[in-house]
Structure formats: structure tokens, C-alpha cells
Design a protein around this motif. Sequence first.
Motif, mmCIF file in Angstrom:
data_model
loop_
_atom_site.group_PDB
_atom_site.id
_atom_site.type_symbol
_atom_site.label_atom_id
_atom_site.label_comp_id
_atom_site.label_asym_id
_atom_site.label_seq_id
_atom_site.Cartn_x
_atom_site.Cartn_y
_atom_site.Cartn_z
ATOM 1 N N ASP A 1 15.336 20.799 -16.353
ATOM 2 C CA ASP A 1 13.889 21.003 -16.270
ATOM 3 C C ASP A 1 13.523 21.526 -14.887
ATOM 4 O OD1 ASP A 1 11.071 18.724 -16.898
ATOM 5 O OD2 ASP A 1 11.145 20.756 -16.131
ATOM 6 N N LYS A 2 13.023 22.769 -14.847
ATOM 7 C CA LYS A 2 12.774 23.396 -13.550
ATOM 8 C C LYS A 2 11.764 22.611 -12.741
ATOM 9 C CE LYS A 2 11.005 27.662 -11.531
ATOM 10 N NZ LYS A 2 10.693 29.075 -11.744
ATOM 11 N N LYS A 3 10.650 22.250 -13.386
ATOM 12 C CA LYS A 3 9.588 21.572 -12.649
ATOM 13 C C LYS A 3 10.110 20.266 -12.059
ATOM 14 C CE LYS A 3 5.088 19.657 -13.866
ATOM 15 N NZ LYS A 3 5.344 18.692 -14.922
ATOM 16 N N TRP A 4 10.796 19.517 -12.870
ATOM 17 C CA TRP A 4 11.304 18.223 -12.441
ATOM 18 C C TRP A 4 12.334 18.367 -11.320
ATOM 19 C CZ3 TRP A 4 16.517 16.782 -13.246
ATOM 20 C CH2 TRP A 4 16.826 15.444 -12.944
ATOM 21 N N ALA A 5 13.231 19.356 -11.479
ATOM 22 C CA ALA A 5 14.289 19.538 -10.478
ATOM 23 C C ALA A 5 13.673 19.855 -9.120
ATOM 24 C CB ALA A 5 15.237 20.646 -10.907
ATOM 25 N N ILE A 6 12.671 20.746 -9.131
ATOM 26 C CA ILE A 6 12.041 21.111 -7.863
ATOM 27 C C ILE A 6 11.351 19.892 -7.262
ATOM 28 C CG2 ILE A 6 10.254 22.547 -6.820
ATOM 29 C CD1 ILE A 6 10.951 24.681 -8.846
ATOM 30 N N GLU A 7 10.714 19.085 -8.125
ATOM 31 C CA GLU A 7 10.070 17.869 -7.622
ATOM 32 C C GLU A 7 11.073 16.946 -6.943
ATOM 33 O OE1 GLU A 7 8.268 16.077 -10.992
ATOM 34 O OE2 GLU A 7 6.634 17.549 -11.065
ATOM 35 N N GLN A 8 12.298 16.934 -7.447
ATOM 36 C CA GLN A 8 13.305 16.043 -6.862
ATOM 37 C C GLN A 8 13.890 16.602 -5.581
ATOM 38 O OE1 GLN A 8 13.492 13.159 -8.296
ATOM 39 N NE2 GLN A 8 12.171 13.970 -9.904
ATOM 40 N N GLY A 9 13.627 17.859 -5.295
ATOM 41 C CA GLY A 9 14.137 18.419 -4.041
ATOM 42 C C GLY A 9 15.222 19.453 -4.210
ATOM 43 N N ALA A 10 15.475 19.889 -5.465
ATOM 44 C CA ALA A 10 16.473 20.943 -5.657
ATOM 45 C C ALA A 10 15.862 22.295 -5.286
ATOM 46 C CB ALA A 10 16.947 20.943 -7.106
ATOM 47 N N TRP A 11 16.668 23.334 -5.286
ATOM 48 C CA TRP A 11 16.226 24.677 -4.915
ATOM 49 C C TRP A 11 14.991 25.058 -5.713
ATOM 50 C CZ3 TRP A 11 17.162 29.490 -7.830
ATOM 51 C CH2 TRP A 11 16.854 30.640 -7.075
ATOM 52 N N ASP A 12 14.009 25.620 -5.069
ATOM 53 C CA ASP A 12 12.756 25.828 -5.775
ATOM 54 C C ASP A 12 12.614 27.242 -6.323
ATOM 55 O OD1 ASP A 12 10.163 26.636 -3.356
ATOM 56 O OD2 ASP A 12 12.125 27.513 -3.745
ATOM 57 N N GLY A 13 13.691 27.984 -6.310
ATOM 58 C CA GLY A 13 13.633 29.280 -6.981
ATOM 59 C C GLY A 13 13.259 30.434 -6.097
ATOM 60 N N GLN A 14 12.878 30.204 -4.847
ATOM 61 C CA GLN A 14 12.484 31.319 -3.987
ATOM 62 C C GLN A 14 13.611 31.631 -3.022
ATOM 63 O OE1 GLN A 14 9.289 32.280 -4.513
ATOM 64 N NE2 GLN A 14 7.935 30.485 -4.478
ATOM 65 N N ALA A 15 13.803 32.881 -2.770
ATOM 66 C CA ALA A 15 14.920 33.257 -1.907
ATOM 67 C C ALA A 15 14.564 33.160 -0.442
ATOM 68 C CB ALA A 15 15.375 34.670 -2.219
ATOM 69 N N ASP A 16 13.388 33.600 -0.058
ATOM 70 C CA ASP A 16 13.120 33.667 1.379
ATOM 71 C C ASP A 16 12.217 32.540 1.870
ATOM 72 O OD1 ASP A 16 11.225 34.666 -0.209
ATOM 73 O OD2 ASP A 16 10.695 36.343 1.081
#
Lengths: 345, 619, 311
Positions: free
Chosen positions: B228-243
Motif C-alpha cells: 500500500d503506497k499511502k501506508w508505506a510512505i506514512e511509515q517512512g519508506a521512499w515516498d516516490g519522488q526522486a529529487d
Amino acid sequence: MLAYIIRRFLLLPIIILGVTFLIFCVFSLLSPMERLATYIHDPSTLKNPQSVERLINKYHLDDPFPLGYINWLKRIVRLDLGWSQTANQSVWDAICQRFPATLELVLYSIIPVILVGIWLGVISAVHHNDMLDQTIRVTAIIGWSLPTFVFGLLVLFIFYGILDWLPPGRLSSWAQDIVYASSNFHSYTHLITIDALLNGNISIFLDALRHLIAPIITLSYISWAFLLRITRSSMLDTLRKDYVRTARSKGVDEHTVIHLHAKRNALIPVITVAGMMIIGMLGGVMITETIFTYPGLGFWAATAAQQLDSGSVISFALLFATLMIVGNLIVDISYALIDPRVRLE
Amino acid sequence: MKRNLLAMGLLLALIMLFASFSFAEVKNPDTMILATIGGPESMDPHWAYDTASGEVIYNCYDNLINYKGESTSEFVPMLATEVPTVENGLIKDDGLTYIFTIRKDVKFHNGDILTPEDVAYSIKRALIFDRAGGPVWMLFEPLLATHSIEEIAVELAGVENYSDLFENGDTRGELKSNYKDAMVKVVTDYVNKVVEVDGNNVIFHLAQAYGPLLNILAHSGSWASIIDKKWAIEQGAWDGQADIDTWWKYHDPVCENDPLYAIENGTGPFVLKKWVPEEIVMLERFDDYWQGPAKVKNVQIKGVAEWTTRKLMLQTGDADLAYVPIQYLSEVKRMEGVRVIENLPTLSNVVSMFPWTINAESPYIGSGKLDGKGIPADFFSDVHVRRGFSYLFPYDIFITKIAKGQAIRNSGPIPKGILGFSDDPSLFYDFSIIKAMEEFKLAWDGELWEKGCEFNIFYNEGNDTRKAAVDMLATYAKMINPKFKITPVGMPWSAYLKAFLTETLPIFTIGWLADYPDPHNWVPVYMGSKGDYSSYFGEVYKEFAEKNVDPLTEKALKETDHVKREEIYKELLKIAHDQAISLYIYQPIGHHVERAWVKGWYYNPIRPGVDFYSLSKSE
Amino acid sequence: MNRTVRKLFSNASSLVGIVLLFIFIIIALFAPIIAPPLSDNPYQVPRMSWDVNPQPPGFPISDDIREVYDFMGTEIKYDKAICGTAEGGYDIFYGLIWGTRTAFKIGLITVTVAGFIGVFIGSISAYFGGWIDEGLMRITDIFLSFPFLVAAMVLTTILGRGLDKVMIALIVFGWMGYARLIRGSILSAKEETYVMAAKALGVKDIKIIWKHLLPNTIFPVMVQGTMSIGSMVITAAALSFLGVGAPVGYADWGQMVSFARNWIIGAPGHAGQYWYTVLYPGIFIVLFVLAWNLIGDTLRDILDPRLRGEL
């Protein structure tokens, strides 16, 4: 007296440091590739030589010895004990998770050890050299001569395999569910028997106790033999003392002589030895825990040592050394306090 | 007084003991319990590369497609609504484009709804994460024709090593500012191009035609789980942006810094309730599972290292399923209320390998010369030596006595159950002392037979089967020529690993377990010039492989016709046989042990562990 | 000395111990005759069969192995596993006989070397006192604070399997008890008048320690040493049980017992069918350790000055 205590306290960190330094030395006998073994259990996961480089770099496996030790010291000061490969969690978590289990086991083991050991030691001394004494002594020596693991496996076999009374592990499945996952159960001390009582749950209390019996029997049976010997010789010593002779000649009955006068004084050295034994038990649980799959420190330490998980081993040694030294200190000081004849140099 | 107290105490203890027995018969009707060895390493699908982790991830996460029942080559849709094939047009551009339509109304465990963005994110995050020694190389090969994101970074930036891109060579530290643009390009020009979202579809763009792609993406490949992208980002994983969020900080973290190490949020039939590492994994049924809730409410996977304990748990019913090592299978078969299912071909084998060039500084080759007191570093480059040993091993005795009949022979690197397997008798070496003697007499122009040899064979300690195999080889060698002094030596894993990596082992015996069920995961490993194992055979072998093996494996990889592929692999098997590249000791046949009240278990050789969704309990 | 020996023989339990020990010594000395070795390394326990399962006592050597020996021209002097085979087909009888030698080796060497080191450090420490004493005792504390089994395991894992590595580990972590013991005794003994007199006469320190102090204080150490021989053998067995120690197939009692680990509980309905894998090695270990413990225990009673009048 005070000076003595202060001096011992100051020496504490030096000794602990010495212990960790020694272990580090031992681990530095390994080359970086050998240290990699803790992280890689299957060479198939290393796709190419670059993976090896990457991993050695990532985990600082090729840091020269002094650098590695200093880095480790820096982390310890911040209370960061590192990661345990064998436990798949941080070392701190691994210890916190397992320490209560071992503590519970050792605490409960003390009772039979002390009761039986001292009781039999007194009897043995009183009946010095007659049949009862010889029998007790020989039983103790035989007990002492049998390896723990054989005895433990036999206990497991008889009480679980045949009778199905005392299963291995720490809790039955239904109890595990409640203790680990139920929101109604509050773990105050993480000693399951105490927690169960505090939560008012008798069935879990009994279940936990049931799982403890076999490991307790195994863990304690060597120790009571040892305590028996100390008690016996100390008691023999005391029974020959002048004041005992005086009490006897005054007409005091034998029972009172033994239990009221002699035993009290005989037990002084015994208590101090018992103290050290308890701490020693904390290190000796490895085999017992392994046999009964009891999830305590010993089990984890054994696995970590085999897989050369240096982070875990060093931390375990650190913990154990601290307990030993502090315990030693407390025992020495109490001995001095109890027995005024002892001079502390 | 004291004595009375003691007696009372004992009496009380006994009473309590008996009282507790009334709780001994509590059943676990709602819980399925598996007693096994070891525990998972991580719950993060992009970190995990071990079977124990794979098992939990399998039950908590779903993939785009699944295998059909027991098959390893037929697929059914899972989170995608259709399996891409050439026929239905979802595989296009000669195998360079795959299209997946994403299913609607699928819930994650925390309530979020599955969207195509989650799929795209899962793949991209995997590529960024790319842990050393991890599984993501399997995505890199088809999608970017490389092995690691670091290779791309290094090429774009024009440096030699990945660590050169950072200050002080510390890959966890600051990036050198002049390389920032190149690093950003890694994501914008490469990672972001491999998968795109088009409406309800997710489109994969491959860098090379790749037959096994669907195997890699299918359920059983935990690395291709959809998170789950939203959840993963909330946990502190890579948020999908490169720069904005620098991707290299999320690349290859240490376990303690991986935010997804101990938690999960998948779409699978079970939720991770509690994980006590090395002790227990507790799963709970996810009632909103899109395929309907599981039959069993709770699952417990317990780590029980001691075999006798596991056995007793099975006997008393405290465990419903248990891991039983081969040598104890006969005992378990006689247990009441226990079901044993045998003859399950596992996708693994054990092979002894002959490096054509051993590291000249190896301490295990004696004098380093063909003088009876050692072996030269290129000892095994002579095909007669290799053939001699291949004839020398008592395969059948090994299988009957050591493996208790629970094994079959492989003629080459492809095991039974994988396309390309062959039991053509001409491809096997039979155990023949006479033929072995003949081959050895031809080796090194007869000098070997005259002068003899002396070296050590190693096995990894704790592995009795391998030890037995090695003992056998040594014993029979001495038997035919007393000048062949081969000594079996056990090594702790750390030393073995080091010796393996430094190419100092004269013969090494190792096993391979399939990542995915395709011959491409087997033949290059054992025979290719860059194979996981064969790359340790030395320079001479590398040249041989580059000329004779690699072209064939490349061709087979790209070939879509099954029949044609099989022919190519048959050619490769022939090469393996003629050159006696390795000694294929055995392929284990697996077995499964469960209590008779367990229903619904089925076998799939590539699945990591138990599929709890299919199980139920009834008397 | 004579009195001591006589007392040892007259006491029932120590007599038993002495007899047992005597039997073991005979076994160790005559090992090559009782169990003739079948390969150039006599400590390599021969396999009676390639089979993983333990075979019961009386099991004859399996055919494919017999073939090998015949082919090689080795004479098989006995071809039945008298005590059965352990996991992996290793002959238990052979392992036990040659294991006696291993046990004596382990016990005697580790105790002697550890004893020497301990006595050396302890006596220097006690005699010279001051900073030397402080420093040496702190070092002793460091070693004492180690979790012994863990440290031994790590050491043997790193150094590799092998009897010598096990002994090194046992010695490195086994000398501290002796050091403390001798230190205690010498601390009290060095205030005695005869020592003062020797010092006043200008006798060299080394000589005082060696000729005067040690002979009068060494007995507790000897008693402790005797008791330790047994526990060293058990510790070595524990290390084998935990997976480190003597190499697999080496004639060592601990090895033999560890082979039994997974077979202690037999097939259902045949509980205890593999009793011989535990019983035979178990008996040997228990009796060996028992012998030393009985002797040591009585020795302690004899040499304890406070009990001298009573026996």
C-alpha cells in the motif's frame, strides 16, 4: 569499609571494559569474509562478487580492530547495542524480550535448590559418616556426574513424552494467545506467573507454572548437590565449635542445638555461595533452555555463539559480566556486614 | 515446625499440579499451529529472501497473478483481472510489454482500497530498495537488463564504484553534489520508465524479452507483493519522488532502519497480529479479504528448534503441522492421528562442483603440484579427472541409505519438475569403479594414476548428509588407488563461506533452491560464465562458458516456444554431461506431515511454506 | 602421604572410586587391543553402516562397507557393533573405548595446565601483594565474569572444531578458581613465622614460594583439581552437545551422547527403542566422573585439617 566499597565500585567499569575488549579481540580473529557468515546463510544470495563488497562495506566488516572497538564503545554509550542477526531484532529488544523468561526460571529454581540443598546438607552433617550421610553424599555426587543434557532430555521424555504432564516451551497455545495478543492482559513485570496473578487469571498462572517445572528440576539438580556440600562442611565445622559444645553440656536438647545455634552460623558462608550460584545460574541456563525450548537468554546466547553473531554475544557477555561483578560485590559486602570477624583488606 | 511447613508446601504444590491438568485438554479448534525451525527475518517483501519470511508474506500479501493449484507453469489472475498472454494481446511488442488490469474493490488490511498506483509503487520501491544479498535482482534482470540499481548509478555518473559517489566513500552519508543530477536521472530515466499507470492498467516495459517474467511476478515471489503506497510512505519508506526525497537514502538500509521490517499491510487473507522473532508468528483472519474470509481464524507459526520437542508436539496434537527432517520420517509414519504425504518433488538439488582453477594460494591443495602430496591449481580442468569422480560416487547407496530413498538423481543442473528435465540414461554417470579407474588413468597423461594426489574435501558442519556424501567420495577414492589421499574436513559456516568466496575449495558441495520455477534459474547458476556458482570456477572455465554455454542460455531465455526451449536445454544438459562439469548428487523428494484433522492442504513446489488460506480443521 | 593413601583405601566411597578409575585406566591403556583401529587415525570412529538410523547392539557391519575394507585389504578384526551404532552408523563400542583415552586427555591436560597457570598467577599475586596483586586479581575478575559456556562456544567456533581447540577454550576459562584458592592460602601462610624467618635469612623469593609456601598450601588446589577433572569432561560433552567441540566422528564420549539427542524418544509405541545410544555413553561418562568425584570428595575430607581428628 567505605573505602573498600568505593574502590570496588570504581573498578567495576574497568573490569566490564576488560571483558568486552577480550571478546572483541577474539572476534577480530575472523576475517571480514568470515564475519559475513552471520549475514549470509546461503551463498546463492550473493549474486556476484560485488554483492560481497557491498555487504562488507554496509556492515563495516573490514574496519580495523581499534576503529571497530571505538565505534562500538561510542554506540554503547548511547545505549545502542546494535542489531542481533540471530534474533532478527535489535539486541536491546532481544534482551528485554528474553530476560524476564530466564529470570523467572532462575528465581523459581532457587527455592528447591536452597531448600533441598541446605536441608540435606544439615542432615548429612548431623549424621556425619553414617549410612544416611554416605547415601546422601553419593546421591549428590551421582547427580553431579550426569551431564545436564542427558538428565534434561530424560525429564522431557518421562514427563512429556510418556505422561504428557509437563510440555516444553513457556506457555500453551491458548495462553500464548491471551498473553501476547489480548488487550485485556497487561504485562506488568513480564514474569508470566506474577502477571497472571496480577491480572487475576489463575489458569494462565497454573499453565505457566506447569511449563516451568521440568526446566526447574533440570536446572536445579546440579546446584543443590553443590550447595549440599558447602552446607555440610560448614555445618561440620560449626558443630565442632566451642559454643556448641558448651550448649550441649548445658543440657540444651540436640534439636535446638542444631537448628537454633549451629545452623544460623553455619549458613553464613552458604548464603554467600548461594548468591554467586544464582548469578552463575543465569549463565548456566543455556542447555536447559535449549532442551525445553524455553525462550530465554540462554537459548539465544547459545544460538548467537554458534553463528558468530558478534553483536549479540558481546552484549550478552556484557550483561552477564555486569551481573556477576555487581553480584560479587554485593555478596562480599554482605558477608563482611554479617560476619564481623571478616576483615576486608 | 520447619518440617511440617515443608511437607505442607510440597502437598500444596502437588495439588496445584494436578489442578492444572484440567486445563491440559484445551483444544485449539480456531487455531492452526505449525511447528517448524527458525523464524522469519523480515516482513518487508523487498528485504526478505528466506523461506520463513516468504511464508508469512505469502499469507499476508497478494501478487498480481497466482499459480493455478499445484502447477508451476499455469497462472490464474489474482490482483490483476487477467493473466497476460500473447493470445489475449496483453503481452505485446515481442514480449517487451506486459499489461495488467487491476481488480477493483480490493481492501488492504488497514481499509485502504487497492489502486494501480500501489502496484507501480511496489515495483519502483523494490528497485530503489535493492538490498545487497536480497531478491530484487530478479526484477532488475527483465526490467532493466542489469543486476542492481547501483550498476545504473555508477554507469550514469561515470565512476567505478558506487561508494565513489559519496563523501568519504560512506554510502550512508552525504552524496557528492556533482553527482546529484546523475542520481536523479537514475529514477527519472530508468526506474520510472519500467512501469506506468494507464487508467486501470499497469503496464510493464521490459528491457529484454524474458520468458520467466510471469513466474517472477506470481504469488510465491514475495518480492513482487503489492504493498500500500499511502501506508508505506506514512511509515517512512521512499515516498516516490526522486529529487525532493533523495532516493539513495532509502537504498539498501540496514535492517533496523527499514520502516517495514516488522509490520505489514497487504491485501492477503491474514493479518499479522504479533511477531516475536524466533519464537512465534501470530496471524489473524482478515474478514474483508476479497476472495472471502479464510476458514481458520488464527494461525500460529512456532519456532521449535529441538526435534524431539516438535515430535512430541505433533504426537499430542499441540501442533497441527510440523517440519520433520528426512531421517525421522519413519518414526512419524507410525504415529497415530498423523498423516504423512510423500513423494513431493522439491525444486532443489545438491551438487558437488569441481572448480577448473583453484586459487593458487589455497592452503587445501597441499604441495600445489602433481607429486602425490597435493594437487595443482588447475587439477580439475582435465575432463578425465572430473569424469573419474563422476563415476566414483555411489549414487544409489547414497539415495537409499543416506537419503532414505527420499531423493532422485538428476543428470544435470535441471531438476525434475522444471522444463528441460531429462532422465535419458545416456546423460547419467553410473557408479562404476572400473570406469572411474579408466578415466583416472587417462588423466594428466597417466601421471595422476602413478603419482597420486592429496587434498581436502570440505563440508559445512552441521550438515550430516553432505558429510556422508563427502565421506563416501573420499572412501571410494582411496579404495581404487591408495595414493589418492582425500581427507574430508568439516568447517564452520563462516570459514566455509570465506573459502568459497576466495575460491580456495578444491571441491565444494552446495545446494540450490529455486527462486522461480524456470530452467533459467538453474542452468546459468551452475554452468554460465557469470553463474552464482559457476563463476567461482576460474578463468579457464569462464572462457569455456562464454563460448559454449552463454550463447545457448541467452537463446533459451528469449525463446517463447516451449518445445524449442526444451531442445536448447537438452543441448546444455549434454554439455554438462560430456564435460562432467559437476557431480549431481541428488534432488531431495519432500514430504509433508500434518495431523489427520487438517483438511485442504495441497502441494506446490515453488510455494514458500504453508498456504493457510486453504486449510481447515475438522475431526 | 602414606596415611592419606591408606585412608583413601579404607573409606568405602573412595575405594569404589579408585576401583572404577583403575578399570578406566586399563581400558585406556589397552584400547588398541580391545578395539583395533580400522584406519590410520585411531580416533576416527569407524562406520558400521551408512545408515542414518542407529542400529541395535549386535548389528553386523553392512555389506557395502565390508566390501570397501576387503578391497583395500584391511583386516576387519571385529565386525559386530557390540553396543550398537549411533546416528550415522558410528560404532558406539569403539567410540567409548577410545573415548576413554580422550577423556583422560581432556581431563588431565586441561586441569594440569589450568592448574599451573592458576597457581602461578595466584602465588605471585599473593606473595608480592600491592599493585601486582591488585592488577592480577582484576584480570582474574575479568575472566571470571565471562559467561563460561558462551565464551567457550565462541572460541571453539572461531578456532574451528578439534579436541585441541576445546582444550584451549577450557584452559583459558578454567584457571581462575585455582588462582583464587592458592592466593587465599598463601595470603594466610605468608604471615607464618617460618616464612618470616626465611625472608630474614635472605632466601630468594622464588625459593620461598617454591620450597616453603606451595608445598603447604597446594592441597586444596589438588583436591579442587581432582574434582574438576570430571567437570571438564562434562563441559567438553556439553560443548559437543551444543554443536562445537570435537569433530564429528571423533572418539569422544560427549560426541556419542550428542548423537543420541534426536533419538532419546523412540517411535511411538516403541518408546526408548534407541536406549543404547544414551545408556552406554551415559554410563561411561557418569562412572568416570563419579570415580574422580568420589576420590576427590574423600580426599577433601582427609586433607581438611579441621577434620583430621575425626576420621
